[in-house]
Write a protein that holds these residues in place. Sequence first.
Motif, short mmCIF file in Angstrom:
data_model
loop_
_atom_site.label_atom_id
_atom_site.label_comp_id
_atom_site.label_asym_id
_atom_site.label_seq_id
_atom_site.Cartn_x
_atom_site.Cartn_y
_atom_site.Cartn_z
N PRO A 266 0.95 -1.26 -0.10
CA PRO A 266 -0.18 0.07 0.12
C PRO A 266 0.87 1.35 0.16
O PRO A 266 2.22 1.09 0.01
CB PRO A 266 -0.79 -0.21 1.42
N GLN A 270 -2.93 5.61 3.24
CA GLN A 270 -3.85 4.76 3.01
C GLN A 270 -4.55 4.27 4.11
O GLN A 270 -3.98 3.66 4.93
CB GLN A 270 -3.35 3.66 1.90
N ILE A 373 0.61 3.51 7.21
CA ILE A 373 -1.04 3.32 6.78
C ILE A 373 -1.61 3.30 8.17
O ILE A 373 -1.38 2.80 9.07
CB ILE A 373 -0.80 1.99 6.07
#
Length: 377
Positions: A266, A270, A373
């Motif tokens: 990722p 995110q 993340i």
Amino acid sequence: SWLRVIQEKHPEMLHLLQFPYNGEPPKRLVTAKPITPNPLHFIRNHGGIPDIDADAWELRLDGLVKHPRTFTLKDLQNEEIFPRMEKLVTIQCSGTRRIEQIQMYAGEGDEMINAPWAEGAIGTARYVGVSLKKVIKQCGGMAEGGKHLEFHGADTYFKQNEVMNYLVSVPWSKVKANEVMLAWEMNGEPLPKIHGYPVRLVVMGYIGARSVKWVYRIRALPHPTHAPVQSKEYLYFNQQVGKHNQLPVMGIQIQEMPVSSAIMSPWAKQVVVHEGKIACKGWAYSGGGRWPERVELSADGGFSWYSVPNENLSTKHKWAWRTWEYDLPCDVEGWIEIVVRCWDNSLNTQPLEVRNSWNWGLHVTSSCHRVKIYSVN
Ligand code: MTE
Ligand code: MO
């Protein structure tokens, strides 16, 4: 025009600089395939994009070779004299992931003229051409004292109030080992204009800067070229001395990239909704003919590591990266830091933090790539 040339690239390329044109693929496409499609290969230029007629193109070999000579493309493609060479090669700019060093920049900011590359200034392609060693052999070999080969690109750029060609050099020992290629084909197509049409050098395992595009002259010298790209740029300075106090002699000329890796998915900030495993992917590469042997991932900032199983890495090649994919176990919710670390076949590995490799030229960001993340489990 250069605009039309750029249109041959993928529409989603991130344009870092318009002139000279520099671009890299967006994160989600960098490792979409283990071999980078030509429209997605990054581009690094110092000057313009020359328009060269392949039928009129000639390569001059001179300086300290026994018999200076000129070759046409047809000469080089004559397989009775020059056996065809085909190699899968990763070209990586030494500025790859520079953005992470820029974010930690300690200077005033007025020197920030370097392209802010992210993880996409790297690409892998199958090149076809001839070994430069064989071409030099057709010139009777190196003459007494010849130790380096200077490559001249036909593009011009403006430096120190002068217009000059792109010039760098590599040692003869590298050429002699059949690790330097004159290439005219990239992934089964003629070399695209923006990548050096009709012929470029591909220097395996060295930084991209040595793989000169639009080559038209090769000169054998007793020493590395004094031209500015070789002697004043692509230097690895130390951390202690301020930018303005650095002298070229204090820098190391960067040739082979150390082992490095990056997470392409990722990406930062995110929100990842998952059921105990976060789907990760990315690349790993090591210069100098070493290859990634092990890739590890951490979901806790680098305290504990999982090895990516071997079958989740793309095929091993002496001169190319390996892309990887892994479902990283993670049972925490909230902000976490995913980290990647690679070990090459000499068991070299990466520094843990950007500050460990930070330098005044903002080159070689080889520290572990970290991505924060938000995990929703
Ligand atoms: N060759 C010429 N003639 N002019 C350039 O500006 N840039 C170099 C190298 N060869 C350059 C060049 C640098 S710094 C890199 S990283 C690679 O080309 C990039 O190759 P690519 O544009 O095909 O990806
Ligand atoms: Mo580069």
